[in-house]
Design a protein around this motif. Sequence first.
Motif, short mmCIF file in Angstrom:
data_model
loop_
_atom_site.label_atom_id
_atom_site.label_comp_id
_atom_site.label_asym_id
_atom_site.label_seq_id
_atom_site.Cartn_x
_atom_site.Cartn_y
_atom_site.Cartn_z
N ASP A 262 0.84 -1.21 0.00
CA ASP A 262 0.00 0.00 0.00
C ASP A 262 0.87 1.26 0.00
O ASP A 262 0.58 2.23 -0.73
CB ASP A 262 -0.92 0.02 1.22
CG ASP A 262 -2.04 -1.01 1.12
OD1 ASP A 262 -2.28 -1.50 0.00
OD2 ASP A 262 -2.67 -1.31 2.16
N GLU A 263 1.92 1.24 0.81
CA GLU A 263 2.81 2.41 0.87
C GLU A 263 3.52 2.65 -0.45
O GLU A 263 3.83 3.80 -0.80
CB GLU A 263 3.83 2.23 2.00
CG GLU A 263 3.22 2.33 3.39
CD GLU A 263 4.23 2.13 4.50
OE1 GLU A 263 3.89 2.39 5.67
OE2 GLU A 263 5.37 1.73 4.20
N ALA A 264 3.79 1.58 -1.20
CA ALA A 264 4.45 1.71 -2.50
C ALA A 264 3.47 2.00 -3.62
O ALA A 264 3.88 2.31 -4.75
CB ALA A 264 5.23 0.43 -2.81
N GLY A 265 2.17 1.92 -3.32
CA GLY A 265 1.15 2.14 -4.33
C GLY A 265 1.13 1.05 -5.39
O GLY A 265 0.82 1.28 -6.55
N VAL A 266 1.44 -0.16 -4.95
CA VAL A 266 1.53 -1.30 -5.86
C VAL A 266 0.57 -2.40 -5.42
O VAL A 266 0.38 -2.63 -4.22
CB VAL A 266 2.97 -1.86 -5.90
CG1 VAL A 266 3.04 -3.14 -6.74
CG2 VAL A 266 3.94 -0.82 -6.44
N THR A 267 -0.04 -3.09 -6.38
CA THR A 267 -0.90 -4.23 -6.08
C THR A 267 -0.22 -5.51 -6.55
O THR A 267 0.26 -5.59 -7.69
CB THR A 267 -2.27 -4.10 -6.79
OG1 THR A 267 -2.93 -2.92 -6.31
CG2 THR A 267 -3.15 -5.32 -6.54
N LEU A 268 -0.17 -6.48 -5.68
CA LEU A 268 0.33 -7.80 -6.05
C LEU A 268 -0.85 -8.61 -6.57
O LEU A 268 -1.77 -8.93 -5.83
CB LEU A 268 0.97 -8.49 -4.84
CG LEU A 268 1.47 -9.92 -5.04
CD1 LEU A 268 2.59 -9.96 -6.07
CD2 LEU A 268 1.93 -10.53 -3.73
#
Length: 278
Positions: A262-268
Amino acid sequence: MANYTAADVKKLRELTGAGMMDCKKALDEAEGNVDKAVEALRIKGQKGVAKREGRSAENGAVVSLISEDQTSGVLLELKCETDFVAKGEKFQGVANTLAAHVAATSPADLEALLASEIEAGKTVQAYVDEANANLGEKIVLDRFAQFTGAYVSAYMHRTMPDLPPQIGVLVELDKADAELAKGIAQHIAAFAPKYLSREDVPAEVVEAERRVAEETTRAEGKPEAALPKIVEGRVNGFFKEATLLGQPYALDNKKSVQKVLDEAGVTLKRFTRIKVGI
């Protein structure tokens, strides 16, 4: 005695992967003709394939192949009987060739992969059987994964320095982030989560965990009024351990994997982990 040289023996070994004494015997029987010796060794090897069917293949290697633009990737496990064969160039070459074939053809499943042609007139199953014959051990291809998405990355882990990777992880993110992808994949390799998120855990698995938690709590003599809260806490503990997003992140255990993403703004989007023999 047949007329052949040490160079002929070396060539035959390179062509077939057979042992030195087997190569010498084949050349003797073929009167020094390398092509006939190759054929004889292949026939001998194929006869041995059936004999090896009952053996256990618990060693091997996991290989990966990621496209240059990192929008697709393959993870594949090839198993053999001994670590001696697993660390050999020929065995690893077979595994890499199979991974490249998966990348090029995108088979729907293992059955489709084994039935597909890797060479003109030769199926993948026949190719694996040929490797079985040449290497003199049971060779098994029974698992692979292929991802296509915005950003695909792999992490390969060696459990021993002289062996090929025994654990492989493939991850798909919704955007490129090489450092995060590597960190998440390393975490997966180490902690082996079974599911991505709570939503991915089958309902019957959750219910089974809840029953165990309730029976265990009752057996401990906890007050009836406290049961719901204790059971819920134990079920949440299961989710934290079994789901990747709920686990404390290996590189910063004060944060969950979900928090790091979430902090990286990325979805796995998804992941897969393959460990040889498991």
